[in-house]
Motif scaffolding. Sequence first.
Motif, PDB file in Angstrom:
ATOM      1  N   ALA A   1       0.854  -1.187   0.000  1.00 12.70           N
ATOM      2  CA  ALA A   1       0.000   0.000   0.000  1.00 12.70           C
ATOM      3  C   ALA A   1       0.892   1.240   0.000  1.00 12.70           C
ATOM      4  N   PRO A   2       0.425   2.348  -0.605  1.00 18.29           N
ATOM      5  CA  PRO A   2       1.257   3.555  -0.671  1.00 18.29           C
ATOM      6  C   PRO A   2       1.860   3.967   0.671  1.00 18.29           C
ATOM      7  N   GLU A   3       1.046   3.933   1.734  1.00 14.44           N
ATOM      8  CA  GLU A   3       1.551   4.356   3.053  1.00 14.44           C
ATOM      9  C   GLU A   3       2.702   3.458   3.512  1.00 14.44           C
ATOM     10  N   ASP A   4       2.537   2.140   3.298  1.00 10.60           N
ATOM     11  CA  ASP A   4       3.566   1.193   3.738  1.00 10.60           C
ATOM     12  C   ASP A   4       4.878   1.418   3.008  1.00 10.60           C
ATOM     13  N   ILE A   5       4.787   1.522   1.679  1.00  9.22           N
ATOM     14  CA  ILE A   5       6.049   1.628   0.958  1.00  9.22           C
ATOM     15  C   ILE A   5       6.703   2.993   1.180  1.00  9.22           C
TER      16      ILE A   5
ATOM     17  N   PHE B   1      15.156   1.789  -2.666  1.00  3.39           N
ATOM     18  CA  PHE B   1      13.745   2.082  -2.519  1.00  3.39           C
ATOM     19  C   PHE B   1      13.524   3.375  -1.732  1.00  3.39           C
ATOM     20  N   ALA B   2      14.256   3.513  -0.621  1.00  2.00           N
ATOM     21  CA  ALA B   2      14.112   4.704   0.221  1.00  2.00           C
ATOM     22  C   ALA B   2      14.458   5.958  -0.575  1.00  2.00           C
ATOM     23  N   ASP B   3      15.440   5.827  -1.442  1.00  2.00           N
ATOM     24  CA  ASP B   3      15.895   6.947  -2.242  1.00  2.00           C
ATOM     25  C   ASP B   3      14.908   7.252  -3.364  1.00  2.00           C
ATOM     26  N   PHE B   4      14.317   6.187  -3.931  1.00  2.00           N
ATOM     27  CA  PHE B   4      13.453   6.380  -5.106  1.00  2.00           C
ATOM     28  C   PHE B   4      12.081   6.905  -4.716  1.00  2.00           C
ATOM     29  N   VAL B   5      11.537   6.412  -3.613  1.00  2.00           N
ATOM     30  CA  VAL B   5      10.189   6.834  -3.199  1.00  2.00           C
ATOM     31  C   VAL B   5      10.312   7.911  -2.130  1.00  2.00           C
ATOM     32  N   GLY B   6       9.907   9.115  -2.486  1.00  2.00           N
ATOM     33  CA  GLY B   6      10.036  10.222  -1.543  1.00  2.00           C
ATOM     34  C   GLY B   6      11.474  10.695  -1.516  1.00  2.00           C
TER      35      GLY B   6
ATOM     36  N   TRP C   1      22.034   0.031   8.225  1.00  2.00           N
ATOM     37  CA  TRP C   1      21.537   1.155   7.426  1.00  2.00           C
ATOM     38  C   TRP C   1      20.116   1.473   7.879  1.00  2.00           C
ATOM     39  N   THR C   2      19.795   2.749   8.000  1.00  2.00           N
ATOM     40  CA  THR C   2      18.414   3.137   8.328  1.00  2.00           C
ATOM     41  C   THR C   2      17.997   4.304   7.433  1.00  2.00           C
ATOM     42  N   SER C   3      16.705   4.543   7.376  1.00  2.00           N
ATOM     43  CA  SER C   3      16.221   5.724   6.655  1.00  2.00           C
ATOM     44  C   SER C   3      15.294   6.514   7.570  1.00  2.00           C
ATOM     45  N   LEU C   4      15.182   7.778   7.257  1.00  2.00           N
ATOM     46  CA  LEU C   4      14.430   8.695   8.116  1.00  2.00           C
ATOM     47  C   LEU C   4      13.840   9.783   7.209  1.00  2.00           C
ATOM     48  N   ARG C   5      12.518   9.961   7.270  1.00  2.00           N
ATOM     49  CA  ARG C   5      11.858  10.953   6.415  1.00  2.00           C
ATOM     50  C   ARG C   5      12.147  12.379   6.902  1.00  2.00           C
ATOM     51  N   PRO C   6      12.303  13.329   5.999  1.00  2.00           N
ATOM     52  CA  PRO C   6      12.592  14.720   6.397  1.00  2.00           C
ATOM     53  C   PRO C   6      11.521  15.306   7.304  1.00  2.00           C
TER      54      PRO C   6
END
Length: 332
Positions: free
Chosen positions: A218-222, A231-236, A255-260
């Motif tokens: 689902a959009p929210e999940d990805i 993926f983290a780099d491509f979406v958002g 490795w982790t990702s964090l939204r702005p």
Amino acid sequence: MTAAVTFRSVSRHFGAVKAVDSVDLEIAEGEFFAMLGPSGSGKTTCLRLIAGFEQPDGGEISILGQSANGVPPWKRHVNTVFQDYALFPHMTILDNVAYGLMVRGIDKVTRHKAAEEALELVKLGGYGGRKTGQLSGGQRQRVALARALVNKPSVLLLDEPLGALDLKLREAMQEELKGLQKRLGITFILVTHDQGEALSMADRVAVFNQGRIVQSGAPEDIYNRPKTRFFADFVGSSNILPPALSESLTGTKRWTSLRPEAFTLETGNDRLSLAGQVEASSFMGAVRRIALKVGESTIHANLPAGVTIPTEGETITLHFTPEALNWLEDAV
Ligand code: ATP
């Protein structure tokens, strides 16, 4: 419930290029499904395989529970809206829309009535007498849609359908397409390289890279839980935190990702913090975007535009909740 489209280990290679590489896929009936990915990732080839314009080198494709291998395009309950619309300039709009029915030998009165109804659906009732040259880009897009819908397909394939429209029109059409899909209950399969388009319209999104699906959901999940750095780099536009930085925050070297948008300037008991020097601060309308130098990394944060604005060169601390940190599967 029968799936609208199923792929089992489907491949399509062009010489050494693995355009589609052993893809498994199941799209439910009535679902709005988006295939998202960079140029050359294989999404159009997947769409052409569903339409029957391409045949797989390996694997099984089923449409509505029936094997599609070897079935020609016109015998599938599938229609395609092409990016360039492929309308006939010498025909009226009504005849353009009725074309598929004419080819199937449907009489003129019946096919024109059906074409009128399809034009009503896309809000172009009364435009049937015009030629394509007398329409705007957005209206031509609707005609292309009506021409596919008139055949009452079970599955509608949309290949970058909004690519030729300007931003405002594209956003308006996104809402309309989604509304139309919900009203008609037809399975829509959309190919796009525009993540905003995929996230805003689809029930489920599959992200392609190098002929494979790297993640779907689902959009929210990805958006919130990307699995890999790609993926983290491509979406958002996620911050990707290298293992050493994640370790300094949590004790775990991954490795982790964090939204702005995860950051605030307010501290709190349970919050994690990143301190650094403001490299850039730009006004973006609703938010202010800060670039913060933290060790070797540059972290981007979107802060509400109303907050006291850190200036360039200032050292500040940003805070976020531990749940905002997303663990990636990439090897350390
Ligand atoms: P785009 O967004 O640019 O349309 P895409 O993700 O839809 O890209 P495809 O068009 O499916 O990608 O192409 C996947 C790969 O297969 C690319 O490397 C492309 O060059 C190659 N390819 C596609 N069709 C053919 C063909 N008919 N002959 C040779 N190579 C092809």
